[in-house]
Design a protein around this motif. Structure first.
Motif, PDB file in Angstrom:
ATOM      1  N   ALA A  70      10.088  -8.336   1.840  1.00 50.52           N
ATOM      2  CA  ALA A  70      10.912  -7.173   2.161  1.00 50.52           C
ATOM      3  C   ALA A  70      10.907  -6.147   1.034  1.00 50.52           C
ATOM      4  O   ALA A  70      10.977  -4.937   1.284  1.00 50.52           O
ATOM      5  N   GLU A  71      10.799  -6.626  -0.199  1.00 55.29           N
ATOM      6  CA  GLU A  71      10.758  -5.711  -1.342  1.00 55.29           C
ATOM      7  C   GLU A  71       9.546  -4.781  -1.297  1.00 55.29           C
ATOM      8  O   GLU A  71       9.543  -3.715  -1.892  1.00 55.29           O
ATOM      9  N   GLN A  72       8.492  -5.213  -0.572  1.00 52.20           N
ATOM     10  CA  GLN A  72       7.263  -4.422  -0.500  1.00 52.20           C
ATOM     11  C   GLN A  72       7.272  -3.428   0.658  1.00 52.20           C
ATOM     12  O   GLN A  72       6.294  -2.699   0.855  1.00 52.20           O
ATOM     13  N   GLY A  73       8.339  -3.406   1.442  1.00 55.09           N
ATOM     14  CA  GLY A  73       8.474  -2.416   2.493  1.00 55.09           C
ATOM     15  C   GLY A  73       8.066  -2.930   3.863  1.00 55.09           C
ATOM     16  O   GLY A  73       7.465  -4.003   3.996  1.00 55.09           O
ATOM     17  N   PRO A  74       8.377  -2.161   4.905  1.00 54.15           N
ATOM     18  CA  PRO A  74       8.144  -2.609   6.286  1.00 54.15           C
ATOM     19  C   PRO A  74       6.681  -2.768   6.655  1.00 54.15           C
ATOM     20  O   PRO A  74       6.356  -3.472   7.609  1.00 54.15           O
ATOM     21  N   GLY A  75       5.770  -2.136   5.933  1.00 48.92           N
ATOM     22  CA  GLY A  75       4.347  -2.227   6.252  1.00 48.92           C
ATOM     23  C   GLY A  75       3.625  -3.342   5.514  1.00 48.92           C
ATOM     24  O   GLY A  75       2.392  -3.398   5.526  1.00 48.92           O
ATOM     25  N   VAL A  76       4.374  -4.242   4.891  1.00 50.05           N
ATOM     26  CA  VAL A  76       3.765  -5.300   4.080  1.00 50.05           C
ATOM     27  C   VAL A  76       2.843  -6.188   4.919  1.00 50.05           C
ATOM     28  O   VAL A  76       3.096  -6.438   6.105  1.00 50.05           O
ATOM     29  N   ASP A  77       1.773  -6.636   4.313  1.00 49.65           N
ATOM     30  CA  ASP A  77       0.857  -7.586   4.939  1.00 49.65           C
ATOM     31  C   ASP A  77       1.579  -8.923   5.069  1.00 49.65           C
ATOM     32  O   ASP A  77       1.983  -9.519   4.072  1.00 49.65           O
ATOM     33  N   ARG A  78       1.750  -9.405   6.301  1.00 52.75           N
ATOM     34  CA  ARG A  78       2.487 -10.649   6.531  1.00 52.75           C
ATOM     35  C   ARG A  78       1.559 -11.836   6.799  1.00 52.75           C
ATOM     36  O   ARG A  78       2.002 -12.897   7.217  1.00 52.75           O
ATOM     37  N   SER A  79       0.265 -11.658   6.547  1.00 45.33           N
ATOM     38  CA  SER A  79      -0.661 -12.761   6.778  1.00 45.33           C
ATOM     39  C   SER A  79      -0.425 -13.882   5.770  1.00 45.33           C
ATOM     40  O   SER A  79      -0.046 -13.653   4.625  1.00 45.33           O
ATOM     41  N   ALA A  80      -0.635 -15.104   6.246  1.00 47.65           N
ATOM     42  CA  ALA A  80      -0.399 -16.284   5.410  1.00 47.65           C
ATOM     43  C   ALA A  80      -1.320 -17.400   5.872  1.00 47.65           C
ATOM     44  O   ALA A  80      -1.907 -17.340   6.953  1.00 47.65           O
TER      45      ALA A  80
END
Length: 213
Positions: free
Chosen positions: A125-135
């Protein structure tokens, strides 16, 4: 050449009930009689390795030596792309409570996985709404014999993280991990289906081809 594993007793070098349950199901077709390190009262060695393979080998060799039987250890974790691969080998550590968060967990059952999932989500969340959520979930299996011989197999499952957590069927970070090509989290998928597509299943397919093939 990979050493073959004969039918008979095999120590599952883990005190994690969820992990032991999954491994038992995967070993069932191969004439293996699994017993967990927890059932045998074996101590858990300190996981001082800096890679999944190092930690898996530490656990497998410790159980094989203590029990005088072949032992299978699993070291697995979650690698989040936007966090530089963290938590990685420290996946379980992120669930351990610190002094200011309450009583530290003494074993797997004492860990707070919701807290751990929240730590990951907070950093994303600290990186903003467009953060890469791949894991990616990684599973490394180490199979060790009492004479010191060992084999290592690695499996991976790609996916993405969701929030809030969903589902009650899994353990660890399963409620926030959505495997690629699926609409449900690991914790919403029937366990039998998860066994077929998980990082642990991928590693087991390689182990089976090597030691049972």
């Amino acid at each position: 050449m990979t050493r073959k594993l004969a039918p008979g007793k095999l120590v599952i070098a883990s005190h994690n009930a969820g992990k032991v349950r999954e491994i038992r199901a995967l070993l069932d077709p191969y004439g293996i009689d699994p017993v967990s390190a927890g059932d045998l009262g074996l101590p858990e060695p300190a996981e001082t390795g800096t890679t999944f393979a190092e930690n898996a080998l530490l656990k497998a060799h410790a159980s094989a030596s203590a029990a005088g039987l072949p032992a299978l250890a699993d070291d697995s974790g979650l690698e989040v792309a936007a966090l530089g691969g963290r938590p990685g080998v420290y996946t379980a550590d992120w669930a351990e409570r610190q002094w200011f968060e309450g009583e530290p967990g003494k074993d797997w059952a004492g860990r707070d996985w919701y807290m751990a999932m929240g730590k990951v989500e907070g950093l994303l969340a600290e990186q903003g709404p467009g953060v890469d959520r791949s894991a990616c979930f990684v599973c490394t299996l180490a199979l060790a014999w009492p004479d010191g011989h060992a084999e290592v197999f690695e499996g991976r499952a790609q996916g993405s993280l969701t929030w809030p957590p969903r589902g009650t069927l899994g353990f660890g970070y399963d409620p926030v991990f959505v495997p690629s090509g699926k609409p449900l989290t690991y914790a919403e998928i029937d366990p039998a289906e998860k066994h077929a597509i998980s990082h642990r299943a991928d590693a087991f397919a390689k182990l089976v081809a090597g030691v049972f093939g």
